[in-house]
Scaffold this active site. Structure first.
Site, PDB file in Angstrom:
ATOM      1  N   ALA A   1      39.444  42.657  44.292  1.00  0.00           N
ATOM      2  CA  ALA A   1      38.796  43.763  45.002  1.00  0.00           C
ATOM      3  C   ALA A   1      38.210  43.345  46.342  1.00  0.00           C
ATOM      4  O   ALA A   1      38.142  44.148  47.275  1.00  0.00           O
ATOM      5  CB  ALA A   1      37.700  44.359  44.125  1.00  0.00           C
TER       6      ALA A   1
ATOM      7  N   ARG B   1      31.771  44.123  41.148  1.00  0.00           N
ATOM      8  CA  ARG B   1      30.626  43.331  40.698  1.00  0.00           C
ATOM      9  C   ARG B   1      29.697  42.884  41.819  1.00  0.00           C
ATOM     10  O   ARG B   1      28.711  42.201  41.568  1.00  0.00           O
ATOM     11  CB  ARG B   1      31.124  42.098  39.929  1.00  0.00           C
ATOM     12  CG  ARG B   1      31.843  42.465  38.627  1.00  0.00           C
ATOM     13  CD  ARG B   1      32.409  41.238  37.936  1.00  0.00           C
ATOM     14  NE  ARG B   1      32.974  41.571  36.645  1.00  0.00           N
ATOM     15  CZ  ARG B   1      34.196  42.060  36.465  1.00  0.00           C
ATOM     16  NH1 ARG B   1      34.976  42.271  37.504  1.00  0.00           N
ATOM     17  NH2 ARG B   1      34.641  42.336  35.257  1.00  0.00           N
TER      18      ARG B   1
ATOM     19  N   HIS C   1      47.380  44.921  37.410  1.00  0.00           N
ATOM     20  CA  HIS C   1      46.566  45.932  36.725  1.00  0.00           C
ATOM     21  C   HIS C   1      47.048  47.353  36.993  1.00  0.00           C
ATOM     22  O   HIS C   1      46.320  48.318  36.761  1.00  0.00           O
ATOM     23  CB  HIS C   1      45.098  45.776  37.123  1.00  0.00           C
ATOM     24  CG  HIS C   1      44.499  44.496  36.626  1.00  0.00           C
ATOM     25  ND1 HIS C   1      43.308  43.981  37.089  1.00  0.00           N
ATOM     26  CD2 HIS C   1      44.942  43.601  35.702  1.00  0.00           C
ATOM     27  CE1 HIS C   1      43.042  42.843  36.469  1.00  0.00           C
ATOM     28  NE2 HIS C   1      44.015  42.597  35.629  1.00  0.00           N
TER      29      HIS C   1
ATOM     30  N   SER D   1      36.708  37.716  41.587  1.00  0.00           N
ATOM     31  CA  SER D   1      35.644  37.011  40.864  1.00  0.00           C
ATOM     32  C   SER D   1      36.232  35.994  39.890  1.00  0.00           C
ATOM     33  O   SER D   1      35.526  35.114  39.405  1.00  0.00           O
ATOM     34  CB  SER D   1      34.784  38.010  40.091  1.00  0.00           C
ATOM     35  OG  SER D   1      35.539  38.626  39.055  1.00  0.00           O
TER      36      SER D   1
END
Length: 247
Positions: free
Chosen positions: A21, A33, A120, A192
């Site tokens: 992201a 996050r 994804h 992340s």
């Protein structure tokens, strides 16, 4: 940029980039996050992105569809980092992008669809959980139904994205592992590296002898495996990395 890093990556001919992201935040798409991330601002939103909850309740599905009806990704444009990876491909470097993002910005930046593995899934397509029929998401949203049903069988529709509790497509993951193992340079950009099995592609690459470079604002579980860790602005440093490859 560190001269040792430049020397290490100069002339790399097979590059795999695992993107998360963080590569799209400069395009106006919030991450998950970070300080202003989706999960940070609204922790309860995770419920709508969990497969079991999504399938079990219409209220959850309505929350999910509201989140995507006016999603920033519909208006976003590729930024300098997306374009730099596409330009490497144009320069003749073998580039494959393994993305955790569902926004389609790598393709819009100029990379051929076959060179982008969407680990994804994609928000641009919607699929029936019953009959598996697929539809452009824009058509589904245009119907302005808070909990849309399949036009063919009346089943529950879901964006073609992987939710928590849902397995990745085995064929896609297998291709990703093959690409990671064949790379000489593996870039982990804006991820992340907390979501498996996508994050473990770093290990696949390193074990096969690739140079791992992690580019992320915050520490990741794979920093110790990386030859280089960069905490710099992604939109600025990725073009520098790509330029260093072709010097």
């Amino acid at each position: 940029m560190d001269g040792k890093l430049i020397d290490r990556i100069r002339g790399a001919r097979r590059i795999a980039a695992l993107t998360g992201a963080g590569i799209s935040t400069a395009s106006g798409i919030p991450d998950y996050r970070g300080p202003e991330g989706v999960w940070t601002r609204t922790p309860s939103a995770v419920n709508a992105f969990t497969l079991e909850n999504f399938m079990a309740g219409s209220a959850v599905r309505r929350e999910f569809w509201r989140a995507y009806a006016d999603h920033a990704a519909w208006r976003a444009e590729p930024n300098a980092a997306h374009r730099a990876l596409a330009e490497l491909d144009t320069a003749g470097v073998a580039v494959r992008v393994l993305t955790q993002n569902v926004d389609g910005l790598h393709q819009r930046a100029g990379l051929a669809a076959r060179k982008v593995l969407e680990l994804h899934g994609s928000m641009h397509t919607t699929r029936c959980t019953g009959c598996a029929a697929g539809f452009p998401t824009t058509e589904i949203l245009a119907a302005d139904d808070e909990d849309p049903a399949c036009p063919r069988c009346g089943g529950i529709l879901k964006l073609d994205v992987v939710l928590f509790g849902q397995l990745l497509d085995g064929d896609v993951l297998g291709q990703a592992r093959t690409i990671a193992a064949a790379s000489g340079l593996f870039l982990a950009i804006g991820s992340s590296l907390q979501v498996e099995p996508a994050a473990s592609l770093c290990t696949v690459a390193v074990r096969a002898g690739a140079t791992l470079v992690v580019v992320n604002r915050d520490p990741t579980p794979y920093d110790d495996d990386a030859a280089f860790v960069l905490r710099e602005d992604i939109e600025a440093v990725v073009p520098e990395l790509c330029a260093a490859v072709t010097r």
